[in-house]
Design a protein around this motif. Structure first.
Motif, PDB file in Angstrom:
ATOM      1  N   SER A  41      20.151 -10.879  23.710  1.00 18.66           N
ATOM      2  CA  SER A  41      20.021 -10.902  25.168  1.00 18.66           C
ATOM      3  C   SER A  41      20.821  -9.786  25.829  1.00 18.66           C
ATOM      4  N   THR A 188      17.339 -12.889  30.996  1.00 19.98           N
ATOM      5  CA  THR A 188      18.230 -12.150  30.103  1.00 19.98           C
ATOM      6  C   THR A 188      19.690 -12.402  30.468  1.00 19.98           C
ATOM      7  N   SER A 192      22.291 -14.562  28.075  1.00 19.72           N
ATOM      8  CA  SER A 192      23.529 -13.902  27.642  1.00 19.72           C
ATOM      9  C   SER A 192      24.741 -14.770  27.946  1.00 19.72           C
ATOM     10  N   GLY A 222      14.248  -6.147  24.217  1.00 21.89           N
ATOM     11  CA  GLY A 222      14.070  -5.629  25.571  1.00 21.89           C
ATOM     12  C   GLY A 222      12.833  -4.762  25.692  1.00 21.89           C
TER      13      GLY A 222
END
Length: 305
Positions: A41, A188, A192, A222
């Motif tokens: 992430s 994301t 994280s 990503g």
């Protein structure tokens, strides 16, 4: 619309996600799943920031009208990711991929339950067929003769697919008020942060090679997310969706040549049934979409007379 461009982007995104899963699997013996979620992430963020800058959305693209919705989508999606990464350390890559195909089938059921979407007998029958395929893939791993780790692996991957389907339902609700950039960005960020709560369960200090693989998994994830999102700008979702299943070919190849994983006949049979069910649902949705478009065109012609 540029369908060939959209298909190409979709296939590239699938390649990125399979490579990401392979890198996570390569580090599974030394790095716990929660830590892998963090790397996947956090190191996707530079890619996402660059994407936002290219779209001129760095200032406003991340803004949201529904922060709580992003939190719940992030919580469920992070859980799905963590379970999937756990399964990668316990099962062969092709099996994890095949069981994961249960997610789009379950989205049909959950959309009917939570979004009041109408689901006809054809889609329900196709979902049932796909779930039979999933059970075929799972069945050898649920045998008492096998070790606990393999049975656990099958169960956690399936539960990950369930959570992934629920996350997709949340995404369907979010798109009513949120932009694509905001949905990608906040998931994301949320994953994280949430992954940091697994530190008490024992993060490892990875070696340089493991750290490099984990960082690359984030970069690949990503890039895959960006290409996936971009593919829908050039072609209809119903056109590019079947190319999700190219991941099985990649998983079989990587599993065989990199991890020495030989697929069983049972796994291949179950995967073929699940893929067939998924393609049938996509074909049905595309057919209905074309019919609806023709009906609207006809009504517009009548109204213009």
């Amino acid at each position: 619309m540029q369908p060939v461009h959209g298909i190409a982007l979709k296939v590239i995104s699938v390649c990125m996600f399979v490579c990401m899963a392979s890198l996570i699997k390569a580090t599974a013996d030394s790095v716990p799943p929660g830590q892998a979620v963090f790397f996947r992430s956090f190191f996707a963020l530079p890619i996402i920031f660059g994407w936002l800058a290219m779209r001129h959305e760095l200032r406003d693209g991340w803004k949201t009208n529904n922060p709580l919705g992003h939190f719940w989508r992030g919580l469920i999606g992070t859980g799905a990711m963590g379970l999937g990464f756990t399964g990668l350390g316990l099962l062969p890559l092709p099996e994890v991929t095949a069981i994961g195909y249960a997610a789009p089938l379950l989205v049909v059921v959950f959309a009917a339950m939570f979004l009041d979407e109408k689901v006809g007998i054809f889609r329900l029958s196709t979902v049932a067929l796909g779930m039979v395929g999933v059970l075929i893939v799972l069945s050898p791993r649920l045998s008492a003769a096998l070790g606990v780790s393999e049975t656990l692996g099958a169960l956690v991957v399936f539960m990950g697919a369930v959570l992934a389907a629920l996350a997709q339902v949340f995404v369907r609700k979010l798109v009513a008020t949120e932009g694509t950039a905001a949905i990608v960005f906040w998931f994301t960020i949320t994953s994280s942060i949430l992954s940091l709560f697994t530190i008490p369960w024992g993060w490892a200090w990875p070696g340089w090679s493991a750290a490099a693989l984990l960082i690359c998994s984030g970069l690949f994830g990503g890039i895959g997310q960006i290409f996936l999102t971009s593919s829908y700008r050039y072609a209809d979702a119903s056109l590019v969706a079947p190319f999700d299943y190219t991941s099985m070919l990649l998983a079989l190849g990587i599993g065989y040549f990199i991890f020495d994983e030989v697929p069983t006949a049972t796994m291949l049979l179950g995967a073929a049934i699940v893929i067939s069910a998924g393609v049938l649902i996509i074909w049905r949705e595309r057919t209905l979409g074309l019919q609806r478009a023709q009906a609207r065109k006809a009504m517009g012609s009548i109204g213009g007379k």
